[in-house]
Design a protein around this motif. Structure first.
Motif, PDB file in Angstrom:
ATOM      1  N   THR A 112       0.812  -1.212   0.000  1.00  0.00           N
ATOM      2  CA  THR A 112       0.000   0.000   0.000  1.00  0.00           C
ATOM      3  C   THR A 112       0.846   1.263   0.000  1.00  0.00           C
ATOM      4  OG1 THR A 112      -1.736  -1.179   1.184  1.00  0.00           O
ATOM      5  CG2 THR A 112      -1.843   1.201   1.226  1.00  0.00           C
ATOM      6  N   ILE A 113       1.951   1.259   0.737  1.00  0.00           N
ATOM      7  CA  ILE A 113       2.765   2.479   0.800  1.00  0.00           C
ATOM      8  C   ILE A 113       3.809   2.554  -0.315  1.00  0.00           C
ATOM      9  CG2 ILE A 113       2.415   2.760   3.262  1.00  0.00           C
ATOM     10  CD1 ILE A 113       5.323   1.805   3.644  1.00  0.00           C
ATOM     11  N   ALA A 114       3.999   1.487  -1.055  1.00  0.00           N
ATOM     12  CA  ALA A 114       5.001   1.486  -2.132  1.00  0.00           C
ATOM     13  C   ALA A 114       4.758   2.582  -3.171  1.00  0.00           C
ATOM     14  CB  ALA A 114       5.061   0.116  -2.787  1.00  0.00           C
ATOM     15  N   PRO A 115       3.504   2.841  -3.592  1.00  0.00           N
ATOM     16  CA  PRO A 115       3.304   3.902  -4.584  1.00  0.00           C
ATOM     17  C   PRO A 115       3.721   5.288  -4.099  1.00  0.00           C
ATOM     18  CG  PRO A 115       1.391   2.484  -4.531  1.00  0.00           C
ATOM     19  CD  PRO A 115       2.272   2.073  -3.397  1.00  0.00           C
ATOM     20  N   LEU A 116       3.741   5.498  -2.797  1.00  0.00           N
ATOM     21  CA  LEU A 116       4.191   6.793  -2.279  1.00  0.00           C
ATOM     22  C   LEU A 116       5.657   7.034  -2.612  1.00  0.00           C
ATOM     23  CD1 LEU A 116       2.521   6.701   1.256  1.00  0.00           C
ATOM     24  CD2 LEU A 116       1.791   8.041  -0.724  1.00  0.00           C
ATOM     25  N   PHE A 117       6.443   5.981  -2.552  1.00  0.00           N
ATOM     26  CA  PHE A 117       7.875   6.110  -2.817  1.00  0.00           C
ATOM     27  C   PHE A 117       8.219   5.955  -4.293  1.00  0.00           C
ATOM     28  CE2 PHE A 117       7.642   4.487   1.600  1.00  0.00           C
ATOM     29  CZ  PHE A 117       8.157   5.623   2.217  1.00  0.00           C
ATOM     30  N   LEU A 118       7.375   5.234  -5.019  1.00  0.00           N
ATOM     31  CA  LEU A 118       7.655   4.981  -6.428  1.00  0.00           C
ATOM     32  C   LEU A 118       7.019   6.020  -7.351  1.00  0.00           C
ATOM     33  CD1 LEU A 118       7.159   1.109  -6.411  1.00  0.00           C
ATOM     34  CD2 LEU A 118       9.305   2.381  -6.283  1.00  0.00           C
ATOM     35  N   GLY A 119       6.120   6.815  -6.810  1.00  0.00           N
ATOM     36  CA  GLY A 119       5.471   7.848  -7.618  1.00  0.00           C
ATOM     37  C   GLY A 119       4.471   7.283  -8.616  1.00  0.00           C
ATOM     38  N   THR A 120       3.883   6.135  -8.319  1.00  0.00           N
ATOM     39  CA  THR A 120       2.908   5.534  -9.221  1.00  0.00           C
ATOM     40  C   THR A 120       1.497   5.769  -8.704  1.00  0.00           C
ATOM     41  OG1 THR A 120       3.031   3.414  -8.074  1.00  0.00           O
ATOM     42  CG2 THR A 120       4.537   3.743  -9.924  1.00  0.00           C
ATOM     43  N   LYS A 121       0.532   5.253  -9.450  1.00  0.00           N
ATOM     44  CA  LYS A 121      -0.874   5.397  -9.082  1.00  0.00           C
ATOM     45  C   LYS A 121      -1.159   4.603  -7.801  1.00  0.00           C
ATOM     46  CE  LYS A 121      -5.458   4.360 -10.782  1.00  0.00           C
ATOM     47  NZ  LYS A 121      -6.221   3.595 -11.760  1.00  0.00           N
ATOM     48  N   PRO A 122      -1.884   5.193  -6.832  1.00  0.00           N
ATOM     49  CA  PRO A 122      -2.169   4.470  -5.582  1.00  0.00           C
ATOM     50  C   PRO A 122      -3.061   3.253  -5.809  1.00  0.00           C
ATOM     51  CG  PRO A 122      -2.725   6.808  -5.373  1.00  0.00           C
ATOM     52  CD  PRO A 122      -2.370   6.566  -6.802  1.00  0.00           C
ATOM     53  N   PHE A 123      -2.967   2.311  -4.890  1.00  0.00           N
ATOM     54  CA  PHE A 123      -3.788   1.107  -4.952  1.00  0.00           C
ATOM     55  C   PHE A 123      -5.206   1.414  -4.500  1.00  0.00           C
ATOM     56  CE2 PHE A 123       0.394  -0.869  -4.937  1.00  0.00           C
ATOM     57  CZ  PHE A 123       0.214  -1.839  -5.897  1.00  0.00           C
ATOM     58  N   PRO A 124      -6.165   0.535  -4.804  1.00  0.00           N
ATOM     59  CA  PRO A 124      -7.550   0.771  -4.392  1.00  0.00           C
ATOM     60  C   PRO A 124      -7.702   0.815  -2.867  1.00  0.00           C
ATOM     61  CG  PRO A 124      -7.400  -1.100  -5.894  1.00  0.00           C
ATOM     62  CD  PRO A 124      -6.019  -0.658  -5.601  1.00  0.00           C
TER      63      PRO A 124
END
Length: 83
Positions: free
Chosen positions: A34-46
């Protein structure tokens, strides 16, 4: 002749501790995902992924309940043996 080690029956609450550990681990993985998109700059998960993250607390609670049941069973056994 080969000696067999006697197997002890599972203690009270042991299965709750194991289930709690598994649920906690699933929740921890969901939290990392869940927190990976915060660091990767991708679209957040549902949104449901945030709900799966709550499994960490549920697993911790299950393991705690199992631990308390195990302690209570040990105390009952010790009281019964001493009388």
């Amino acid at each position: 002749m080969r000696e067999e080690t006697p197997t002890n029956p599972p203690a009270a609450g042991e299965w709750l501790i194991r289930a709690g550990a598994v649920v906690f681990f699933v929740g921890a993985v969901a939290t990392l995902v869940t927190i990976a998109p915060l660091f990767l700059g991708t679209k957040p998960f549902p949104t449901y992924m945030f709900g799966l993250s709550m499994l960490m607390g549920v697993g911790f609670l299950l393991a705690g309940i199992g631990l308390l049941r195990s302690i209570a069973a040990s105390r009952r056994q010790a009281r019964g043996d001493s009388r």
